[in-house]
Design an enzyme around this catalytic site. Sequence first.
Site, PDB file in Angstrom:
ATOM      1  CG  ASP A   9       8.381  -3.182   5.197  1.00 23.25           C
ATOM      2  OD1 ASP A   9       7.338  -2.510   5.168  1.00 23.25           O
ATOM      3  OD2 ASP A   9       8.450  -4.314   5.713  1.00 23.25           O
ATOM      4  CG  ASP A  11       4.676  -3.271  10.540  1.00 27.09           C
ATOM      5  OD1 ASP A  11       5.181  -2.778  11.562  1.00 27.09           O
ATOM      6  OD2 ASP A  11       3.603  -2.876  10.048  1.00 27.09           O
ATOM      7  CG  ASP A 166       9.200  -8.194   5.512  1.00 26.53           C
ATOM      8  OD1 ASP A 166       8.727  -7.087   5.155  1.00 26.53           O
ATOM      9  OD2 ASP A 166       8.566  -8.997   6.213  1.00 26.53           O
TER      10      ASP A 166
END
Length: 217
Positions: A9, A11, A166
């Site tokens: 991922d 961001d 996240d």
Amino acid sequence: MARHAVLFDLDGTLVDSALDIAAALSTVSRARGGDAVSAATVRPLVSLGAATMVARALGPAARESVEDVAAFRTVLSAAVPDPRSVYAGVERALDRLTAQGWRLAIVTNKPEGLAESLLAGLGLRHWFAAVVGGDTAGVAKPDPAPVRHALAALGATPADAVFVGDSGIDAAAAAALAIPLIVFAGGYGVAEIAEAQSVARFVHHDQLPGILARYRG
């Protein structure tokens, strides 16, 4: 089973993009007579998608959703990324993973063009064999299609891969293909991920190569 592909991922995992996002949203808000938007406001909103994030962050300065997202992305795409947004240890980790033989790709819900610009502006693009955005495969995470697209670009299968993210969106996308999930504990949506959904968590990117070494076989 030995694995050779890492899907990241973007961001909240490699980049604290809330700094640049907040600056762009502040520009839009102030142009409408609103207040500045802080990075602290943005961080818990990033995993909710652009439309929700922009509407909530702009608050009273928000207008119609499509107009607001377009205005935000226009400002963001013209901005120079803040080099402070790269989490500590990311470059060292990517160097070590490449030296260990891993092939790397980005799977983000940020539009592909914005993701490419961000990575290039921060000097991170050269580590990744593929960048898959939320618009690349026609659907975004948690749908597994972007993950499949990235795997195909790497010449890999789910059995070859590990996902680093996240948020609950990352967890769902990885789980759909039974790919092990490693969680960056300093990210934006960690509270959305149950302990059972991940195989490991790390608090600093210097830890990541050691964790991934377990999967090299």
